[in-house]
Scaffold this motif. Structure first.
Motif, PDB file in Angstrom:
ATOM      1  N   TRP A 125      -0.183  13.421  34.492  1.00 30.26           N
ATOM      2  CA  TRP A 125      -0.974  13.422  33.645  1.00 30.26           C
ATOM      3  C   TRP A 125      -0.399  11.678  33.123  1.00 30.26           C
ATOM      4  N   ALA A 126      -1.171  11.212  32.175  1.00 34.08           N
ATOM      5  CA  ALA A 126      -0.087  10.229  31.391  1.00 34.08           C
ATOM      6  C   ALA A 126      -1.556  10.381  30.168  1.00 34.08           C
ATOM      7  N   LYS A 127      -1.502   9.645  28.763  1.00 36.58           N
ATOM      8  CA  LYS A 127      -2.690   8.624  28.101  1.00 36.58           C
ATOM      9  C   LYS A 127      -3.121   7.878  28.572  1.00 36.58           C
ATOM     10  N   ASP A 128      -2.898   6.916  29.504  1.00 38.52           N
ATOM     11  CA  ASP A 128      -3.450   6.361  30.039  1.00 38.52           C
ATOM     12  C   ASP A 128      -3.623   5.980  31.454  1.00 38.52           C
ATOM     13  N   VAL A 129      -4.129   6.830  32.319  1.00 39.82           N
ATOM     14  CA  VAL A 129      -4.384   6.418  33.431  1.00 39.82           C
ATOM     15  C   VAL A 129      -4.273   5.339  34.104  1.00 39.82           C
ATOM     16  N   GLN A 130      -5.067   5.347  34.228  1.00 41.17           N
ATOM     17  CA  GLN A 130      -5.765   4.067  34.966  1.00 41.17           C
ATOM     18  C   GLN A 130      -4.418   2.936  34.912  1.00 41.17           C
ATOM     19  N   ALA A 131      -3.337   2.517  33.543  1.00 42.84           N
ATOM     20  CA  ALA A 131      -2.227   2.140  33.831  1.00 42.84           C
ATOM     21  C   ALA A 131      -1.327   2.692  34.810  1.00 42.84           C
ATOM     22  N   LEU A 132      -1.543   3.990  34.864  1.00 44.21           N
ATOM     23  CA  LEU A 132      -0.354   4.633  35.906  1.00 44.21           C
ATOM     24  C   LEU A 132      -1.194   4.795  37.236  1.00 44.21           C
TER      25      LEU A 132
END
Length: 139
Positions: A125-132
Motif C-alpha cells: 500500500w502507498a498513497k502514490d501506488v504508481q510511484a511505488l
C-alpha cells in the motif's frame, strides 16, 4: 544501508506546529479584544503539541513506505526485493496478506497487489501506488 529509491513518510514533524500556531492565533484574537490569558494560551499550545507528538511518531512508525536497493518496507515489515516476482496485472485474491502487519490497507492508502516468487499474492500500500510500482520495477 542501501540508498532509498522511494520514500513516503507516514506523517511529517511539521504537524507539531499546528497546535502552537492555533494557540498564537487564539492569543492574537484575544489581544484584539483587550483581555488576554497568556499562560493559558501557552499551556494550550504546549498541550496540543504534546498530544500531537505521539500521533506523529506512531504514523511515522507504522505508515512509512520505503523502497531501498534490497527491500520494500511497509510500516515495520520488510520484504526482500528478491522475493518480488511481479507488480503489474496482479489481482488481489480475497484474504491476501496485507504488508505492514495490519488486517487491511490503511485508510487513505491505495493497494498494490504483488506476486511473490513462491506464487502467493500480498498487498502493498502507498498513497502514490504508481510511484511505488515504478520504484519496485526499477529496483
Amino acid at each position: 544501508m542501501s540508498e532509498t529509491r522511494y520514500f513516503e513518510p507516514g506523517a511529517k514533524w511539521t504537524a507539531l506546529l499546528y497546535g502552537p500556531l492555533f494557540a498564537v492565533l487564539g492569543y492574537l484574537a484575544e489581544l484584539a479584544t483587550g483581555t488576554t490569558h497568556t499562560v493559558a494560551w501557552i499551556l494550550v499550545g504546549l498541550g496540543l503539541a504534546a498530544i500531537t507528538a505521539p500521533w506523529i511518531h506512531a504514523r511515522r512508525r507504522f505508515l512509512t513506505v520505503r523502497v531501498t536497493g534490497t527491500e520494500l518496507w511497509e510500516g515495520r515489515e520488510s520484504l526482500p526485493l528478491s522475493e518480488i516476482a511481479e507488480t503489474t496485472d496482479v489481482g488481489a485474491p480475497a484474504g491476501a496478506r496485507v504488508l505492514g502487519g495490519g488486517w487491511s490497507t490503511p485508510r487513505k492508502f491505495d493497494e498494490l497487489p504483488i506476486r511473490l516468487t513462491d506464487g502467493t499474492v500480498v498487498v502493498a500500500w502507498a498513497k502514490d501506488v504508481q510511484a511505488l510500482r515504478a520504484a519496485l520495477e526499477r529496483a
